[in-house]
Design a protein around this motif. Structure first.
Motif, PDB file in Angstrom:
ATOM      1  N   LEU A 176       0.843  -1.197   0.000  1.00 40.51           N
ATOM      2  CA  LEU A 176       0.000   0.000   0.000  1.00 40.51           C
ATOM      3  C   LEU A 176       0.875   1.242   0.000  1.00 40.51           C
ATOM      4  N   ASN A 177       0.485   2.242  -0.792  1.00 39.56           N
ATOM      5  CA  ASN A 177       1.204   3.508  -0.797  1.00 39.56           C
ATOM      6  C   ASN A 177       1.002   4.263   0.511  1.00 39.56           C
ATOM      7  N   ASN A 178       2.051   4.945   0.942  1.00 38.39           N
ATOM      8  CA  ASN A 178       2.005   5.794   2.129  1.00 38.39           C
ATOM      9  C   ASN A 178       2.362   7.210   1.687  1.00 38.39           C
ATOM     10  N   PRO A 179       1.380   7.995   1.199  1.00 33.75           N
ATOM     11  CA  PRO A 179       1.694   9.332   0.679  1.00 33.75           C
ATOM     12  C   PRO A 179       1.982  10.333   1.802  1.00 33.75           C
ATOM     13  N   ILE A 180       3.123  11.001   1.714  1.00 35.04           N
ATOM     14  CA  ILE A 180       3.510  12.033   2.681  1.00 35.04           C
ATOM     15  C   ILE A 180       3.254  13.389   2.040  1.00 35.04           C
ATOM     16  N   VAL A 181       2.500  14.236   2.748  1.00 33.58           N
ATOM     17  CA  VAL A 181       2.069  15.518   2.190  1.00 33.58           C
ATOM     18  C   VAL A 181       2.453  16.649   3.137  1.00 33.58           C
ATOM     19  N   ALA A 182       2.444  17.878   2.607  1.00 30.69           N
ATOM     20  CA  ALA A 182       2.697  19.067   3.419  1.00 30.69           C
ATOM     21  C   ALA A 182       1.364  19.606   3.918  1.00 30.69           C
ATOM     22  N   VAL A 183       1.293  19.892   5.219  1.00 26.00           N
ATOM     23  CA  VAL A 183       0.048  20.407   5.795  1.00 26.00           C
ATOM     24  C   VAL A 183       0.323  21.700   6.552  1.00 26.00           C
ATOM     25  N   ALA A 184      -0.724  22.540   6.597  1.00 27.83           N
ATOM     26  CA  ALA A 184      -0.657  23.839   7.266  1.00 27.83           C
ATOM     27  C   ALA A 184      -2.020  24.128   7.883  1.00 27.83           C
TER      28      ALA A 184
END
Length: 320
Positions: free
Chosen positions: A167-175
């Motif tokens: 399974l993909n583990n997408p890492i994103v930028a959050v604010a």
């Protein structure tokens, strides 16, 4: 085989394993509902049967001797075989029974209960022992053979491991929703470096992945704040302390309610895969075998289950 080894009892091994885990005779006594003298007696009898000491005290800390390390591995195999026997007996009765001992990196802890719930619908009599850890601790658990299976990302290539990406583990930028970057258009990673970056402790796999990726993209943050967990990072972002690179699964609720925003960064998400891992050649219990087979064979079901955890942020055009 030494005749003395045949006199070792399962109870002695249970006490020994508790002392190894607790690193304390008194805590092991509490764990086993025994008195401390009873624990000391069991360990002393084990040492007499083995002909070697099991523990050393240096200062106030208890350390395992080489004999204890060897006995710990042997006892793990013995109890593993007994657990396997129990599962096989249950299987002969027409149902898979037993406990799955599963360790997961912290970024996987949000999805794993849903994954196990899907598995348990097929095998309702299987129970779960779940340990959440960071990347460095996960590797130590692997080397000590403490779990049936491990879910982690960034599987080391220099270890003799069997692993299954699933399974993909997408890492994103959050604010925070009120952050100035939320009103801008499509961003690049460099645009984020004017603000503090909230990072996990050293030894975290998500921190390592983020740092390596930012270095590769030449995005250097002048200020970072170290927080000890994903939850602390999340709360730190909500409090306005800075930005964070987080698994999308970990912030799905905050994104859904609008408390946080996923920043539309051209170089993100950073995709890593969660993998199901065990040492190559490790004996897997029937429950562990069934869970491994479920993850391998039910990719479409797992991906469908993960969709609610990984809704992509809408792309924003410059000036929109």
């Amino acid at each position: 085989m030494r005749k003395s080894l045949m006199r070792i009892t399962l109870r002695q091994l249970q006490v020994f394993r508790s002392v190894c885990q607790q690193r304390s005779y008194s805590r092991a006594a509490e764990d086993m509902a025994l008195t401390q003298p009873a624990v000391s007696l069991q360990i002393r009898q084990l040492e007499e049967l083995l002909g070697q000491p099991l523990f050393d005290y240096v200062g106030k800390k208890l350390y395992l001797t080489d004999a204890a390390e060897a006995l710990q591995r042997a006892s793990a195999d013995i109890f593993g075989r007994l657990e396997s026997l129990d599962m096989q007996l249950g299987d002969l009765q027409g149902s898979l029974q037993g406990q799955l001992s599963l360790a997961v990196e912290s970024s996987a802890k949000y999805f794993t209960p849903h994954l196990f719930a899907a598995f348990r619908r097929h095998y309702p009599e299987v129970s779960l022992q779940l340990v959440v850890t960071n990347h460095t601790q996960a590797l130590k658990r692997l080397s000590a053979n403490r779990d049936d299976l491990l879910i982690m990302s960034q599987v080391p290539t220099d270890l003799n491991l069997e692993f299954l990406p699933f399974l993909n583990n997408p890492i994103v930028a959050v604010a925070p929703a009120t952050h100035p970057l939320c009103s801008q258009g499509l961003l690049c990673l460099q645009d984020l470096t004017a603000w503090p970056l909230l990072v996990r402790e050293r030894g975290s796999g998500s921190r390592q992945a983020g740092e390596e990726y930012c270095h590769q993209k030449r995005a250097h943050f002048a200020q970072t704040l170290e927080l000890g967990s994903t939850e602390s990072q999340l709360e730190g972002v909500l409090a306005g302390l800075g930005l964070a690179l987080l698994p999308r699964h970990a912030v799905r609720r905050e994104l859904a309610c609008g408390a946080l925003r996923e920043l539309p960064v051209a170089e993100l998400p950073l995709l890593r895969s969660w993998c199901l891992v065990h040492p190559r050649g490790k004996y897997l219990s029937p429950v562990a075998q069934a869970f491994f087979a479920f993850v391998r064979d039910q990719r479409s079901q797992i991906n469908a289950l993960a969709e609610s955890f990984a809704e992509p942020a809408p792309e924003r055009r410059p000036g929109s």
